[in-house]
Design an enzyme around this catalytic site. Structure first.
Site, short mmCIF file in Angstrom:
data_model
loop_
_atom_site.label_atom_id
_atom_site.label_comp_id
_atom_site.label_asym_id
_atom_site.label_seq_id
_atom_site.Cartn_x
_atom_site.Cartn_y
_atom_site.Cartn_z
N CYS A 34 36.25 -16.65 -21.00
CA CYS A 34 36.55 -18.09 -21.05
C CYS A 34 36.31 -18.70 -22.43
O CYS A 34 36.64 -19.86 -22.66
CB CYS A 34 35.74 -18.84 -19.99
SG CYS A 34 36.25 -18.41 -18.31
N HIS A 38 42.72 -20.40 -22.94
CA HIS A 38 43.32 -20.20 -21.63
C HIS A 38 43.61 -21.57 -21.01
O HIS A 38 43.19 -22.60 -21.54
CB HIS A 38 42.42 -19.36 -20.72
CG HIS A 38 41.11 -19.99 -20.38
ND1 HIS A 38 40.06 -20.09 -21.27
CD2 HIS A 38 40.68 -20.59 -19.23
CE1 HIS A 38 39.04 -20.70 -20.69
NE2 HIS A 38 39.39 -21.01 -19.45
N HIS A 78 48.93 -31.36 -20.33
CA HIS A 78 49.60 -30.55 -21.35
C HIS A 78 48.96 -30.76 -22.72
O HIS A 78 49.64 -30.90 -23.73
CB HIS A 78 51.11 -30.82 -21.36
CG HIS A 78 51.79 -30.22 -20.18
ND1 HIS A 78 51.78 -30.82 -18.95
CD2 HIS A 78 52.47 -29.06 -20.04
CE1 HIS A 78 52.44 -30.07 -18.08
NE2 HIS A 78 52.87 -28.99 -18.72
N GLU A 117 39.02 -26.63 -10.91
CA GLU A 117 39.56 -25.77 -11.97
C GLU A 117 40.54 -24.75 -11.40
O GLU A 117 41.53 -24.40 -12.03
CB GLU A 117 38.40 -25.06 -12.67
CG GLU A 117 38.81 -24.21 -13.84
CD GLU A 117 37.60 -23.64 -14.54
OE1 GLU A 117 37.20 -24.21 -15.57
OE2 GLU A 117 37.05 -22.64 -14.03
#
Length: 128
Positions: A34, A38, A78, A117
């Protein structure tokens, strides 16, 4: 349908919002997956709690929740979260607090922010 007395009923109203974002978690140890770039399909669940107004039969006009949340979604959807002030290390815990701090002044009765998440992982923040 039966009526109810003023102030006799308290309820919680929740509304869900989705956004797609990329991030890294730079404070994690080297080698943690992580820590690399990503993305996720996040869901923000915003909850308001209060007395049901007997004149209209609701706690809160849920369109007002959308009005408060939409500018925040424009910032995070985004986007690379790490570039947003306050989200330099954007864990779901940090995201929940960030949403809370931005929404609390404009949403009376805000009682909980939940950031999902994934379909299995989420964080709840209640302003504590």
């Amino acid at each position: 349908m039966g009526g109810f007395a003023a102030g006799a009923m308290k309820a919680r109203l929740s509304k869900d919002f989705q956004f797609e974002s990329a991030h890294t978690l730079p404070r994690l140890p080297e080698g943690h997956k992580c820590r690399e770039l990503h993305g996720h399909s996040f869901k923000a669940e915003i909850a308001i709690e209060g007395e049901i107004d007997p004149s209209v039969g609701w706690v809160y006009d849920h369109s007002r929740i959308s009005e408060a949340v939409e500018p925040l979604l424009e910032m995070v959807d985004h986007a690379y979260l790490n570039d947003i002030e306050g989200l330099e290390s954007p864990t779901i815990e940090t995201l929940a607090v960030w949403f809370w701090n931005k929404l609390k002044p404009t949403l009376p009765g805000l009682c909980e922010v939940i950031i999902h998440e994934t379909t299995k992982v989420r964080c709840s923040y209640r302003g504590d």
